[in-house]
Scaffold this motif. Structure first.
Motif, PDB file in Angstrom:
ATOM      1  N   GLN B  44     -41.384 -16.874  62.760  1.00 42.53           N
ATOM      2  CA  GLN B  44     -42.277 -17.247  61.661  1.00 42.53           C
ATOM      3  C   GLN B  44     -42.868 -16.063  60.913  1.00 42.53           C
ATOM      4  OE1 GLN B  44     -43.807 -20.536  60.741  1.00 42.53           O
ATOM      5  NE2 GLN B  44     -41.773 -21.043  61.436  1.00 42.53           N
ATOM      6  N   CYS B  45     -42.985 -14.909  61.538  1.00 40.07           N
ATOM      7  CA  CYS B  45     -43.861 -13.875  60.958  1.00 40.07           C
ATOM      8  C   CYS B  45     -43.149 -12.883  60.063  1.00 40.07           C
ATOM      9  CB  CYS B  45     -44.621 -13.148  62.060  1.00 40.07           C
ATOM     10  SG  CYS B  45     -43.611 -11.947  62.950  1.00 40.07           S
ATOM     11  N   GLY B  46     -41.877 -12.652  60.289  1.00 34.47           N
ATOM     12  CA  GLY B  46     -41.137 -11.734  59.422  1.00 34.47           C
ATOM     13  C   GLY B  46     -41.339 -10.255  59.702  1.00 34.47           C
ATOM     14  N   ALA B  47     -42.062  -9.901  60.769  1.00 31.78           N
ATOM     15  CA  ALA B  47     -42.263  -8.474  61.076  1.00 31.78           C
ATOM     16  C   ALA B  47     -40.941  -7.802  61.450  1.00 31.78           C
ATOM     17  CB  ALA B  47     -43.271  -8.319  62.213  1.00 31.78           C
ATOM     18  N   CYS B  48     -39.952  -8.618  61.798  1.00 28.13           N
ATOM     19  CA  CYS B  48     -38.689  -8.113  62.339  1.00 28.13           C
ATOM     20  C   CYS B  48     -37.562  -8.093  61.306  1.00 28.13           C
ATOM     21  CB  CYS B  48     -38.280  -9.014  63.496  1.00 28.13           C
ATOM     22  SG  CYS B  48     -37.984 -10.699  62.900  1.00 28.13           S
ATOM     23  N   VAL B  49     -37.885  -8.324  60.031  1.00 28.70           N
ATOM     24  CA  VAL B  49     -36.805  -8.467  59.043  1.00 28.70           C
ATOM     25  C   VAL B  49     -36.018  -7.164  58.874  1.00 28.70           C
ATOM     26  CG1 VAL B  49     -36.283  -8.871  56.594  1.00 28.70           C
ATOM     27  CG2 VAL B  49     -37.892 -10.373  57.799  1.00 28.70           C
ATOM     28  N   VAL B  50     -34.708  -7.286  58.943  1.00 29.93           N
ATOM     29  CA  VAL B  50     -33.794  -6.182  58.635  1.00 29.93           C
ATOM     30  C   VAL B  50     -32.729  -6.737  57.689  1.00 29.93           C
ATOM     31  CG1 VAL B  50     -34.163  -5.092  60.896  1.00 29.93           C
ATOM     32  CG2 VAL B  50     -32.239  -6.681  60.595  1.00 29.93           C
ATOM     33  N   HIS B  51     -31.864  -5.872  57.213  1.00 27.41           N
ATOM     34  CA  HIS B  51     -30.747  -6.349  56.389  1.00 27.41           C
ATOM     35  C   HIS B  51     -29.480  -6.332  57.227  1.00 27.41           C
ATOM     36  CE1 HIS B  51     -32.906  -4.818  52.484  1.00 27.41           C
ATOM     37  NE2 HIS B  51     -33.568  -5.777  53.114  1.00 27.41           N
ATOM     38  N   VAL B  52     -28.769  -7.427  57.223  1.00 32.63           N
ATOM     39  CA  VAL B  52     -27.456  -7.470  57.865  1.00 32.63           C
ATOM     40  C   VAL B  52     -26.443  -7.756  56.763  1.00 32.63           C
ATOM     41  CG1 VAL B  52     -25.978  -8.629  59.545  1.00 32.63           C
ATOM     42  CG2 VAL B  52     -28.412  -8.272  60.055  1.00 32.63           C
ATOM     43  N   ASP B  53     -25.561  -6.813  56.550  1.00 30.78           N
ATOM     44  CA  ASP B  53     -24.580  -6.910  55.466  1.00 30.78           C
ATOM     45  C   ASP B  53     -25.275  -7.275  54.150  1.00 30.78           C
ATOM     46  OD1 ASP B  53     -22.511  -6.237  57.201  1.00 30.78           O
ATOM     47  OD2 ASP B  53     -22.257  -8.319  57.840  1.00 30.78           O
ATOM     48  N   GLY B  54     -26.402  -6.626  53.928  1.00 37.74           N
ATOM     49  CA  GLY B  54     -27.101  -6.762  52.649  1.00 37.74           C
ATOM     50  C   GLY B  54     -28.053  -7.941  52.548  1.00 37.74           C
ATOM     51  N   LYS B  55     -28.092  -8.782  53.555  1.00 41.36           N
ATOM     52  CA  LYS B  55     -28.973  -9.962  53.492  1.00 41.36           C
ATOM     53  C   LYS B  55     -30.163  -9.790  54.424  1.00 41.36           C
ATOM     54  CE  LYS B  55     -26.624 -13.810  51.606  1.00 41.36           C
ATOM     55  NZ  LYS B  55     -26.036 -12.942  50.630  1.00 41.36           N
ATOM     56  N   ALA B  56     -31.326 -10.255  53.973  1.00 36.01           N
ATOM     57  CA  ALA B  56     -32.511 -10.188  54.831  1.00 36.01           C
ATOM     58  C   ALA B  56     -32.374 -11.179  55.972  1.00 36.01           C
ATOM     59  CB  ALA B  56     -33.759 -10.497  54.014  1.00 36.01           C
ATOM     60  N   VAL B  57     -32.588 -10.676  57.176  1.00 35.48           N
ATOM     61  CA  VAL B  57     -32.411 -11.504  58.371  1.00 35.48           C
ATOM     62  C   VAL B  57     -33.578 -11.228  59.307  1.00 35.48           C
ATOM     63  CG1 VAL B  57     -31.022 -11.645  60.483  1.00 35.48           C
ATOM     64  CG2 VAL B  57     -29.887 -11.653  58.258  1.00 35.48           C
ATOM     65  N   LYS B  58     -34.083 -12.279  59.936  1.00 36.03           N
ATOM     66  CA  LYS B  58     -35.101 -12.075  60.972  1.00 36.03           C
ATOM     67  C   LYS B  58     -34.372 -11.666  62.244  1.00 36.03           C
ATOM     68  CE  LYS B  58     -38.815 -14.791  59.007  1.00 36.03           C
ATOM     69  NZ  LYS B  58     -39.546 -16.048  58.882  1.00 36.03           N
ATOM     70  N   SER B 111     -38.925  -7.531  50.645  1.00 34.48           N
ATOM     71  CA  SER B 111     -39.119  -7.240  49.218  1.00 34.48           C
ATOM     72  C   SER B 111     -37.881  -6.593  48.619  1.00 34.48           C
ATOM     73  CB  SER B 111     -40.323  -6.303  49.024  1.00 34.48           C
ATOM     74  OG  SER B 111     -41.478  -6.885  49.569  1.00 34.48           O
ATOM     75  N   ALA B 112     -37.280  -5.688  49.379  1.00 35.04           N
ATOM     76  CA  ALA B 112     -36.064  -5.028  48.877  1.00 35.04           C
ATOM     77  C   ALA B 112     -34.947  -6.054  48.706  1.00 35.04           C
ATOM     78  CB  ALA B 112     -35.645  -3.916  49.834  1.00 35.04           C
ATOM     79  N   ALA B 113     -34.863  -6.994  49.630  1.00 31.19           N
ATOM     80  CA  ALA B 113     -33.826  -8.025  49.520  1.00 31.19           C
ATOM     81  C   ALA B 113     -34.069  -8.912  48.307  1.00 31.19           C
ATOM     82  CB  ALA B 113     -33.788  -8.866  50.789  1.00 31.19           C
ATOM     83  N   LEU B 114     -35.336  -9.224  48.074  1.00 33.84           N
ATOM     84  CA  LEU B 114     -35.670 -10.022  46.892  1.00 33.84           C
ATOM     85  C   LEU B 114     -35.238  -9.289  45.625  1.00 33.84           C
ATOM     86  CD1 LEU B 114     -37.204 -12.120  45.109  1.00 33.84           C
ATOM     87  CD2 LEU B 114     -39.287 -10.813  45.528  1.00 33.84           C
ATOM     88  N   LEU B 115     -35.583  -8.010  45.537  1.00 33.48           N
ATOM     89  CA  LEU B 115     -35.286  -7.274  44.306  1.00 33.48           C
ATOM     90  C   LEU B 115     -33.779  -7.086  44.106  1.00 33.48           C
ATOM     91  CD1 LEU B 115     -38.208  -4.688  44.367  1.00 33.48           C
ATOM     92  CD2 LEU B 115     -38.023  -6.804  43.042  1.00 33.48           C
ATOM     93  N   ALA B 116     -33.051  -7.070  45.198  1.00 33.62           N
ATOM     94  CA  ALA B 116     -31.594  -6.975  45.062  1.00 33.62           C
ATOM     95  C   ALA B 116     -31.033  -8.257  44.447  1.00 33.62           C
ATOM     96  CB  ALA B 116     -30.966  -6.718  46.432  1.00 33.62           C
ATOM     97  N   GLU B 117     -31.666  -9.375  44.813  1.00 29.51           N
ATOM     98  CA  GLU B 117     -31.221 -10.676  44.295  1.00 29.51           C
ATOM     99  C   GLU B 117     -31.768 -10.950  42.906  1.00 29.51           C
ATOM    100  OE1 GLU B 117     -32.582 -14.108  46.626  1.00 29.51           O
ATOM    101  OE2 GLU B 117     -31.703 -13.086  48.361  1.00 29.51           O
TER     102      GLU B 117
END
Ligand code: FES
Ligand code: FES
Lengths: 792, 161
Positions: B44-58, B111-117
């Protein structure tokens, strides 16, 4: 022109660089050689007698190194309450022992009664489940509802406390008769019953602790998520484990938010130290979020009846309250101070109300301990007062702005002694009210309301004018009031031989930005670049002493200690300069980083003086010690009294009951502001939490004491799309009169002033929309509650 | 235990993992990349978000093994080549979009994933996108401003100071 350096500049935060690049070091980020992993075994029932705990199977599982139960700690001390309260009848408060691990009974869901330590986390977790399955706990009826708890003497959270009441406190008891008489004589009396909803602080970093023991020296080290490492050390050493203070180092590294919940000492800290000693290895424990929900100290949870006596014109004559405050299953460290001296003493608000009486009964229940959470007692006081004033305005058909104006203290009345024991030193409440009216564009409200109405929305506006007492706290005063500790703070300013500076401060930064702000002050006072100053905090081995950060005290108390230490540095520098410049000490002035002989161009730079202090070749060694390092302890002369006016606008959807906060304006008086960017950020955060309390957050236990809101799936934290941009202002500043920086503190303001503004706005929206039968809705003002109220 | 190989922040890495090892634990404990945080146990919290193959993933919701061979980016890989802060990171510092810093890695990655999209998101698009990232400190005001600024929009004009 805004300044770009020093006091008053919005210096960007230097600590951000490490946080933004993933280089912060929070407790759980540490990995120590030989570390073992601890998992707590927690009660799944709210109330139960521990019949037996068979640890043998768990102890024999792969990787398991040690198992602890309450039995292992029954000889050590309890985790104490830091504040002693007397009941109205003179009896002392009831203080049941709070053991390291539950012993005899478990008293809330999540109460830890055992701990398993293993080579890996997964092994510890597996064994903890086996141990839990082998424990025999006879379930007892849960005591959850406060009124029922106090009424039923046969079912007891603590067997030795017959009525589940910790204390029954009156403030000020001697004034009670006069308040009753004033209430009786008042032309109009408004009554409101309300709940200040129970909250879970939910700092985003869960609690974590690592214990280490060094057999060669017998020293212990605890790395832990604490807002106040010295206080934690004191509690562990003096009360719980009996370790000499000089044998325990407590380090609080980067800490991911606290909001009160990390002030307190928790049993897990003692367990990891004991385990480290037994195993001779570092032992680590990190809470899962579920454990945080179950075992962190919660906040608020008051049920209050407030009465307000007034004239028909809205002059407040008397305020009287009766509150039941939940302390949960055990007394957490500040739990007895929060509903009393942080609450009752604020019950006059920023108003000239002659008669106030506050009664608080604190009740033990089979729920997690309740303690100070951002604002701590002052949000409860503010909410009660601001809601009842709003109700008065509706009953008497008075304008809420005009009523505030009538009753607010005026600048000529300071210092002002309230009927509840405080002396407000300074303020200008009219100015912040005017500022809020201007920035909130109150004049344009009607047009905005009409526009909302076109979209089928009910728009309302709510006001709250609030005050708090912070900068905690004058020791002599809190001592009289029952505090068992002093609440001064300390700083050491170390000027290094090359002129750079290390400041060891007793404040602890867990988001507040001390690493940036404190150097701004040092740089301004010493005329050196901010980048030459480094702040050292969060380690009992490195800093002289400190009571930590809470109660909006960092700058007002620890900052003042630092200011005093700098003054001592300057005073010593003058002596050195006098010698070097062959002048009388009285003729030396210090400005812009230079010690000069008044009226001449003879001068020595700060760096030259520092160098001379460490290389004392030309130095008055007969009369002056070499070195340039000073320590100061500062005990505040009074609380500080930030105050402000908040205006909230909401839109209510009458079909669904959904409330949207569409604008929020905060005009505050924090005294002098050291870094506006950071102060504004503190207000944003506090307002965000206040909107969360008002609209979505709630901690709910069922009648069996099961926590229904034990995860972020069930406990509604405010998210980015639940809040608007806020308008905040701190220009109406009246500097604090009794600390050297003139600062008042800003950390809690937003959480204190905002909930009543939101709820007042919701009621206003309904009334303007013709739904006039609704006089109050308890927080959180959820769609369900609003819909029920509209259609009820 | 099996050896799991992937590319993290442009570098091929491998470490031991069990079948149940989550990507976040693989990063933190296997690779010592502790910038990615764990703030909850319910995704739920998103503290763990990373990008996997360019997509934001928890990263607390995927097993390390399931992303073997993928291209993973964490907060440690967001700075510019010369070590200076990347655009989103810099905007967070400039606009005081962080306090305790615990939610920050996840916020920056989301935020970076959002701006990429969506290179020029509106305020409400930003708020909506960041719904899965909880911040307890900032009240979100300065985070939203930072994202507006990172997208080249005049954040100051859109949000009162
Ligand atoms: S840790 Fe992954 S969402 Fe909370
Ligand atoms: S900055 Fe602390 S949780 Fe977001």
């Amino acid at each position: 022109m805004p300044k770009d350096t020093g006091i008053g500049a919005s210096t960007k935060r230097r600590e951000d660089i490490r946080f933004l690049t993933g280089k912060g070091v929070y407790t759980d980020d540490l990995s120590l050689f030989g570390q073992a992993h601890a998992v707590m075994v927690r009660s799944t029932v709210a109330h139960g007698r521990i019949v037996s705990i068979d640890t043998s199977e768990a102890a024999g599982m792969p990787g398991v190194l040690a198992v602890f139960t309450g039995e292992d700690f029954k000889e050590v001390g309890g985790n104490p309450a830091g504040w002693f309260i007397k009941s109205r009848n003179g009896e002392p408060m009831r203080e049941p022992k709070r053991p390291v691990l539950a012993h005899g009974k478990v008293r809330h869901v999540g109460d830890a009664y055992a701990c398993v330590v293993a080579e890996t986390y997964a092994q510890a977790k597996d064994a903890a489940q086996v141990l839990a399955d082998a424990a025999v706990i006879e379930e007892l009826p849960a005591i959850i509802d406060m009124k029922a708890a106090a009424a039923d003497a046969s079912n007891r959270v603590h067997d030795e406390i017959p009525d589940n009441i910790c204390f029954d406190w009156g403030w000020i008891e001697d004034n009670r008769a006069a308040v009753d008489a004033a209430m009786k004589a008042a032309p109009h009396v408004v009554t409101l019953e309300l709940t200040n909803n129970r909250l879970v602080p939910n700092a985003m970093e869960p609690r974590a602790s690592i214990g280490e023991y060094f057999p060669g020296t017998g020293d212990y080290k605890l790395t832990t998520t604490s807002q106040n490492p010295h206080l934690t050390r004191l509690l562990i050493c003096a009360f719980v484990m009996g370790i000499p203070e000089n044998k325990l180092q407590v380090v609080a590294p980067d800490v991911g938010g606290g909001f009160g919940s990390k002030i307190y000492h928790y049993g897990e800290e003692a367990v990891v130290l004991a385990a480290a000693r037994k195993l001779g290895r570092p032992v680590r424990w990190t809470a899962e979020r579920t454990e945080s929900f179950l075992s962190d100290a919660h906040g608020r949870d008051h049920v209050t009846k407030i009465e307000l006596g007034c004239t028909k014109e809205g002059d407040i004559l008397a305020i009287r309250t009766e509150t039941l405050a939940n302390v949960g299953a055990y007394l957490s460290n500040f739990s007895t101070a929060t509903p009393t001296f942080l609450h009752g003493t604020l019950m006059a608000g920023p108003y000239k109300v002659p008669h106030v009486y506050v009664n608080v009964k604190t009740i033990f229940t089979n729920t997690a301990p309740v303690d100070a959470y951002r604002g701590a007692g002052r949000p409860e006081a503010t909410y009660s007062i601001e809601r009842v004033i709003d109700k008065m305005c509706r009953e008497l058909n008075l304008d809420p702005f005009e009523v505030r104006r009538r009753n607010l203290l005026t600048p000529d009345q300071f210092p002002y002694t309230t009927p509840v024991g405080l002396v407000y030193d300074t303020g200008n409440y009219q100015a912040t009210l005017d500022k809020a009216i201007e920035l909130g564009d109150v004049a344009g409200f009607e047009a905005r309301r009409a526009e909302s109405a076109k979209r089928g929305k009910l728009r309302g506006m709510g006001l709250s004018t609030w005050i708090e007492a912070c900068g905690i706290a004058p020791s002599h005063l809190v001592g009289v009031l029952g505090s068992r500790v002093g609440l001064y703070d300390a700083a050491t300013v170390r000027v290094n031989a090359t002129g750079t500076i290390s400041v060891m401060t007793g404040a602890h930064s867990h988001g507040q930005g001390h690493e940036t702000v404190f150097p701004q002050i040092v740089a301004e006072k010493l005329g050196i670049p901010e980048s030459s100053v480094e702040i050292v905090h969060g380690d009992t081995a490195k800093i002289p002493f400190g009571m930590g950060s809470y109660g909006s005290r960092s700058l007002a108390v620890a900052g003042s200690a630092m200011d005093r230490a700098i003054d001592k540095i300057i005073a010593k520098g003058k002596k050195i300069a006098a010698h070097m410049l062959e002048a009388a000490e009285g003729d030396i002035t210090f400005a812009d980083g230079k010690f000069s002989v008044a009226g001449t161009d003879k001068a020595k730079s700060f760096g030259e003086i520092a160098f001379s202090a460490y290389v004392p070749h030309n130095y008055p060694l007969e009369t002056l010690e070499p070195g340039l390092e000073e320590t100061a302890f500062y005990d505040p002369g009074n609380f500080t009294y930030p105050a402000g006016a908040y205006i909230c606008e909401v839109e209510v959807d009458p079909d669904t009951g959904k409330v949207d906060v569409v604008s929020f304006t905060a005009a505050d008086d924090f005294g002098n502001v050291m870094n506006p960017m950071i102060v504004e950020g503190q207000v944003h955060g506090g307002v965000g939490q206040g909107i969360g309390q008002a609209l979505c957050e709630n901690t709910s236990y069922d009648e069996n004491g099961q926590l229904l809101t034990g995860s972020f799936m069930d406990y509604a934290m405010p998210r980015a799309d639940d809040v608007p941009f806020y308008t905040v202002d701190h220009s109406c500043a009246t500097p604090c009169t009794h600390n050297p920086l003139g600062v008042k503190g800003c950390g809690e303001a937003g959480a204190i002033g905002s909930p009543p503004a939101v709820v007042n706005a919701v009621i206003d929206a309904l009334h303007r929309g013709g739904i006039t039968h609704v006089t109050h809705i308890d927080m959180p003002v959820s769609p369900n509650r609003v819909w029920q109220a509209i259609n009820g | 235990m099996t050896k799991v190989t992937m590319t993290v922040n442009g570098t091929p890495v491998s470490a031991e993992a069990e079948g149940r090892t989550l990507l976040v634990n693989f990063l933190r404990e296997g690779l010592g990349l502790t910038g990615t945080h764990v703030g909850c146990d319910t995704s739920q919290c998103g503290a763990c978000v990373v990008h996997v193959d360019g997509k934001a993933v928890k990263s607390c919701t995927v097993f390390a093994m399931d992303v073997a061979g993928s291209d993973v980016r964490t907060i440690e890989g967001m700075a510019n080549a010369d070590g200076s802060l990347g655009v989103v990171q810099q905007a967070f510092q400039d606009h005081h979009g962080l306090q305790c810093g615990f939610c920050t890695p996840g916020m920056v990655m989301s935020s970076a994933a959002l701006l990429a999209e969506n290179p020029r998101p509106t305020e409400s698009e930003i708020r909506h996108y960041l719904e899965g990232n909880i911040c307890r400190c900032t009240g979100y005001h300065n985070i939203v401003k930072a994202v507006l600024a990172a997208s080249g929009q005049d954040a100051g004009a859109m949000a009162a100071e």
